[in-house]
Design a protein around this motif. Structure first.
Motif, mmCIF file in Angstrom:
data_model
loop_
_atom_site.group_PDB
_atom_site.id
_atom_site.type_symbol
_atom_site.label_atom_id
_atom_site.label_comp_id
_atom_site.label_asym_id
_atom_site.label_seq_id
_atom_site.Cartn_x
_atom_site.Cartn_y
_atom_site.Cartn_z
ATOM 1 N N VAL A 33 0.870 -1.183 0.000
ATOM 2 C CA VAL A 33 0.000 0.000 0.000
ATOM 3 C C VAL A 33 0.900 1.223 0.000
ATOM 4 O O VAL A 33 1.780 1.349 0.848
ATOM 5 N N GLN A 34 0.688 2.125 -0.931
ATOM 6 C CA GLN A 34 1.501 3.326 -1.043
ATOM 7 C C GLN A 34 1.034 4.399 -0.053
ATOM 8 O O GLN A 34 -0.168 4.640 0.098
ATOM 9 N N GLN A 35 1.985 5.025 0.630
ATOM 10 C CA GLN A 35 1.656 6.137 1.513
ATOM 11 C C GLN A 35 1.074 7.285 0.706
ATOM 12 O O GLN A 35 1.594 7.672 -0.336
ATOM 13 N N GLY A 36 -0.048 7.828 1.204
ATOM 14 C CA GLY A 36 -0.673 8.967 0.557
ATOM 15 C C GLY A 36 -1.544 8.628 -0.629
ATOM 16 O O GLY A 36 -2.076 9.526 -1.283
ATOM 17 N N ALA A 37 -1.721 7.331 -0.900
ATOM 18 C CA ALA A 37 -2.480 6.918 -2.091
ATOM 19 C C ALA A 37 -3.784 6.245 -1.681
ATOM 20 O O ALA A 37 -3.902 5.643 -0.606
ATOM 21 N N VAL B 66 4.403 1.658 7.824
ATOM 22 C CA VAL B 66 5.578 2.523 7.867
ATOM 23 C C VAL B 66 5.182 3.944 7.482
ATOM 24 O O VAL B 66 4.450 4.152 6.506
ATOM 25 N N ARG B 67 5.681 4.932 8.229
ATOM 26 C CA ARG B 67 5.484 6.343 7.878
ATOM 27 C C ARG B 67 6.828 6.921 7.446
ATOM 28 O O ARG B 67 7.804 6.878 8.195
ATOM 29 N N SER C 59 -8.719 1.100 4.177
ATOM 30 C CA SER C 59 -9.197 1.257 2.801
ATOM 31 C C SER C 59 -10.705 1.476 2.739
ATOM 32 O O SER C 59 -11.204 2.127 1.826
ATOM 33 N N VAL C 60 -11.439 0.919 3.708
ATOM 34 C CA VAL C 60 -12.892 1.069 3.735
ATOM 35 C C VAL C 60 -13.292 2.489 4.105
ATOM 36 O O VAL C 60 -14.348 2.981 3.686
ATOM 37 N N PHE C 61 -12.442 3.195 4.849
ATOM 38 C CA PHE C 61 -12.850 4.439 5.483
ATOM 39 C C PHE C 61 -12.181 5.694 4.952
ATOM 40 O O PHE C 61 -12.730 6.788 5.097
ATOM 41 N N VAL C 62 -10.980 5.585 4.380
ATOM 42 C CA VAL C 62 -10.232 6.795 4.030
ATOM 43 C C VAL C 62 -9.968 6.853 2.529
ATOM 44 O O VAL C 62 -9.834 5.817 1.860
ATOM 45 N N HIS D 206 -4.359 6.448 2.165
ATOM 46 C CA HIS D 206 -3.701 5.883 3.340
ATOM 47 C C HIS D 206 -2.608 6.830 3.839
ATOM 48 O O HIS D 206 -1.751 7.260 3.056
ATOM 49 N N PRO D 207 -2.589 7.145 5.153
ATOM 50 C CA PRO D 207 -1.551 8.042 5.678
ATOM 51 C C PRO D 207 -0.179 7.383 5.770
ATOM 52 O O PRO D 207 0.829 8.069 5.882
ATOM 53 N N ASP D 208 -0.145 6.040 5.731
ATOM 54 C CA ASP D 208 1.113 5.313 5.887
ATOM 55 C C ASP D 208 1.232 4.265 4.783
ATOM 56 O O ASP D 208 0.231 3.842 4.191
ATOM 57 N N ALA D 209 2.445 3.842 4.526
ATOM 58 C CA ALA D 209 2.674 2.735 3.609
ATOM 59 C C ALA D 209 2.549 1.415 4.365
ATOM 60 O O ALA D 209 2.702 1.359 5.587
#
Length: 246
Positions: free
Chosen positions: A41-45, A61-62, A85-88, A91-94
């Motif tokens: 999962v990419q941070q910020g994506a 990881v941040r 993934s259901v809520f935001v 993603h704030p973190d990888a």
């Protein structure tokens, strides 16, 4: 598989186990593999999937703009991850594979629909979030107040209990760990030099050793006593009978 070391109310056990089985039925039955070091999962994506970890270790990881990173959470086999993934929208973190891993995934919109129609699935996913919050609260206390020895004892025992629960052994006194000393230091908020120094002292005192990325706990009661100040009240109460029996 629901982690047997969960600290939920006993009256929720049946519903949580049922929700866990239903989640298994929803996930795509074809496992995906990721090599160690792969960013899942990419941070910020934005990300459209939630995962069940089947084998291997995964970390949240941040990364900071200047290249520094902080490991926030380690997921072990049986855990769900990327429920955000259901809520935001992003993603704030990888989420990164710490070892070679096998996962099963579920599209977030299917899980959201299941939330609306099946309270047991909603309960199981909510419990995952509650358990992560509990671990993070313990870790905030550890980083803010714990000595290096207490932090390392706390972390190695947490992995021991979680792996033992997932395998049905209660507590694993020997287990593989894919983290390098640099990565351990990142998780612990310590330099790798400091981690190495403390591990050497714990090995010389006969408590625990790490060789070839295998953790061997030699004196579990002593390690429990060292970690106890950083563990929440429920974990302390659960640990005492084992410690006394040891």
């Amino acid at each position: 598989m629901l982690n047997a070391s969960c600290l939920h109310r006993p009256e929720l056990t049946a519903a949580l186990a049922s929700g866990d089985r239903k989640l298994d039925n929803l996930t795509v039955p074809y496992p995906r593999t990721f090599a160690a070091g792969t960013t899942i999962v990419q941070q910020g994506a934005e990300h459209d999937y939630v995962y069940r970890l089947r084998t291997g270790w995964v970390g949240r990881v941040r990364a900071l703009p200047d290249g520094r990173t902080q490991y926030l959470m380690v997921f072990l086999p049986g855990d769900l991850f990327a429920i955000k993934s259901v809520f935001v929208a992003a993603h704030p973190d990888a989420v990164v594979a710490l070892s070679d891993v096998t996962v099963e995934r579920l599209a977030q919109h299917r899980l959201r629909d299941a939330f609306d129609t099946d309270p047991e699935i909603a309960l199981r996913c909510t419990w995952q979030i509650v358990e992560e919050e509990r671990r993070l609260h313990n870790w905030v206390v550890s980083l803010g107040q714990g000595s290096a020895e207490e932090r390392i004892a706390h972390l190695l025992l947490e992995f021991s209990v979680r792996i033992g629960a997932a395998t049905g052994t209660g507590r694993a006194l020997e287990y593989g760990i894919p983290l390098t000393q640099d990565q351990l230091g990142n998780v612990l908020g310590l330099t790798s030099v400091h981690v190495n120094r403390v591990l050497r002292r714990l090995r010389e005192d006969g408590l625990v050793s790490i060789r070839n990325r295998v953790v061997s706990i030699h004196d579990a009661p002593a390690l429990e006593r060292m970690a106890e100040p950083l563990r929440d009240a429920t974990l302390q109460a659960r640990a005492r009978p084992e410690t006394a029996a040891g």
